[in-house]
Design an enzyme around this catalytic site. Structure first.
Site, PDB file in Angstrom:
ATOM      1  N   TYR A 266       0.821  -1.217   0.000  1.00 43.35           N
ATOM      2  CA  TYR A 266       0.000   0.000   0.000  1.00 43.35           C
ATOM      3  C   TYR A 266       0.852   1.263   0.000  1.00 43.35           C
ATOM      4  O   TYR A 266       0.385   2.329  -0.381  1.00 43.35           O
ATOM      5  CB  TYR A 266      -0.901   0.038   1.239  1.00 43.35           C
ATOM      6  CG  TYR A 266      -2.197  -0.721   1.113  1.00 43.35           C
ATOM      7  CD1 TYR A 266      -2.235  -2.012   0.597  1.00 43.35           C
ATOM      8  CD2 TYR A 266      -3.392  -0.150   1.536  1.00 43.35           C
ATOM      9  CE1 TYR A 266      -3.428  -2.712   0.510  1.00 43.35           C
ATOM     10  CE2 TYR A 266      -4.589  -0.837   1.452  1.00 43.35           C
ATOM     11  CZ  TYR A 266      -4.601  -2.114   0.938  1.00 43.35           C
ATOM     12  OH  TYR A 266      -5.792  -2.787   0.869  1.00 43.35           O
TER      13      TYR A 266
ATOM     14  N   LYS B 245       3.343 -15.298   1.749  1.00 44.60           N
ATOM     15  CA  LYS B 245       3.527 -15.955   0.444  1.00 44.60           C
ATOM     16  C   LYS B 245       5.017 -16.192   0.277  1.00 44.60           C
ATOM     17  O   LYS B 245       5.643 -15.792  -0.715  1.00 44.60           O
ATOM     18  CB  LYS B 245       2.920 -15.061  -0.657  1.00 44.60           C
ATOM     19  CG  LYS B 245       2.849 -15.686  -2.028  1.00 44.60           C
ATOM     20  CD  LYS B 245       1.817 -16.785  -2.163  1.00 44.60           C
ATOM     21  CE  LYS B 245       1.952 -17.466  -3.525  1.00 44.60           C
ATOM     22  NZ  LYS B 245       1.116 -18.672  -3.672  1.00 44.60           N
TER      23      LYS B 245
END
Ligand code: NAD
Ligand code: IPM
Ligand code: MN
Length: 350
Positions: free
Chosen positions: A140, A190
């Site tokens: 972000y 991940k």
């Protein structure tokens, strides 16, 4: 005690649900002998329309000194054409960063499985999880970002980065939360593909020995997204980065029954920011039918975390639970009641 709060109703259904939460806060203040002081400020799309900026200086000043901020929602389809830096959503990112509110706590509890739920009651009853979402870093905020031209072709760029300090401080919040709950912490990343996740996993694992009462596990985000709906009950605290946390929390809201039920608290360096997980819901804005319970529960989190008022927060939670167990339900839960009617039920229970 005095309860000074800054209210940023924002866009779409934001003002409706913030009004509801304010009514509940007033009732609680009256019942427990506190004095509520509300300062309302323009923020996001409405602020842009009035002043040409989503985060006006006077709003900034009010928020900078605030002990607690209650936010409705940001975002208006009319502003989707604005340059990225001027969008209402960017004002929210700026506010979170300005406050240093790096820890976003999103509790999800299955209180009642209604006919409107896509789940069988037997599959999800009793589920109770807390998503601890990193809020002021990650993709972000990472630089470089933007849309530019390279070799005659436009490219859109965002950067996912986390430094050790950012990972450590959010991980500590999650370990501590797990210690106060069932002692289970799942870090979601991940790491099979992303270096930022590899560092994340290494740093989180490195802290585990400081929390001997907490069992730490790791899971890849794709599998976590599946397990949350396959069998949510084993989950206790989920620690994850900014974007994964955003996505998983909307998904997990379906367990509770609706996005209209999910509160959040964002804490860290200074004043706390309390906002429902949902957005401005342009599809139902202005109709008086938004579910106010997420905003009301966010106000309960505010009383507990910014003012230390546990009994008052518990009273609101009990009233919300009573409302959910009753026959009169909001539309997003399959009922017909509007925002005011639902708020009145909560007030009556208080
Ligand atoms: P949304 O959360 O606004 O709405 C998703 C769906 O859930 C819609 O069908 C909506 O009607 C429903 N819904 C949401 N809250 C509800 C409530 N309280 N009661 C009943 N139904 C409710 O997400 P979206 O449609 O993807 O985004 C709309 C706008 O909101 C966009 O501009 C987006 O950027 C913004 N947004 C803001 C926030 C925030 O302020 N924190 C969060 C998410 C999205
Ligand atoms: C949320 C919202 C925000 C986010 C947007 C509006 C910036 O989706 O609070 O979940 O992605 O953090
Ligand atoms: Mn979101």
């Amino acid at each position: 005690m005095d309860l000074p709060i800054v209210c940023l109703p924002g866009d779409g259904i934001g003002p409706d649900v913030v009004d509801a939460a304010e009514r509940v806060l007033e009732r609680v203040a009256e019942r427990f002998g506190h004095r509520l002081h509300v300062e309302r400020r323009d923020f996001a799309g409405v602020a842009w329309d009035r002043t040409g900026t989503g985060f006006p200086d006077e709003t900034r000043a009010a928020c900078a000194g605030a002990q607690a901020i209650l936010l409705g929602a940001v975002g208006d389809p009319r502003h989707d054409v604005l340059p990225a830096a001027e969008r209402p959503e960017r004002a929210l990112l700026e506010l979170r960063r300005m406050l240093g509110a790096y820890a976003n706590l999103r509790p999800i509890k299955v209180i009642r499985v209604l006919d409107s739920s896509p789940f069988r009651p037997a599959a999800i009853e009793g589920a109770d999880l807390l998503i601890v979402r990193e809020l002021t870093g990650g993709i972000y905020y990472g630089e470089p970002r933007g849309i530019r031209e390279e070799d005659g072709r436009r490219v859109g760029i965002n950067t996912l980065r986390y430094d050790v300090r950012e990972i450590e401080r959010i991980a500590r919040v999650a370990f501590e939360a797990a210690g106060r709950r069932r002692g289970l912490l799942l870090s979601v990343d991940k790491a099979n593909v992303l270096e930022s996740s590899q560092l994340w996993r290494e740093v989180v694992a490195g802290l585990a020995s400081n929390y001997p009462d907490v069992r730490l596990d790791h899971m890849y985000v794709d599998r976590a997204a599946m397990e949350i709906v396959r069998d949510p009950r084993p989950f206790d605290v989920i620690l994850t980065g900014n974007m994964f946390g955003d996505i998983l929390s909307d998904e997990a809201s379906v367990l509770a029954g609706s996005l209209g039920l999910l509160p959040s608290a964002s804490v860290g360096a200074g004043g706390g920011l309390y906002e429902p997980v949902h957005g401005s819901a342009p599809d139902i804005a202005g109709q008086g039918i938004a579910n106010p319970l997420a905003a009301i529960s966010s106000a309960a989190m505010m009383l507990e975390l910014s003012f230390g008022l546990k009994d008052e927060a518990a009273a609101i939670e009990a009233a919300v639970t009573a409302c959910l167990r009753g026959d009169v339900l909001p539309r997003d839960l399959g009922g017909t009641a509007g925002t005011t009617e639902i708020t009145d039920i909560v007030l009556a229970a208080l």
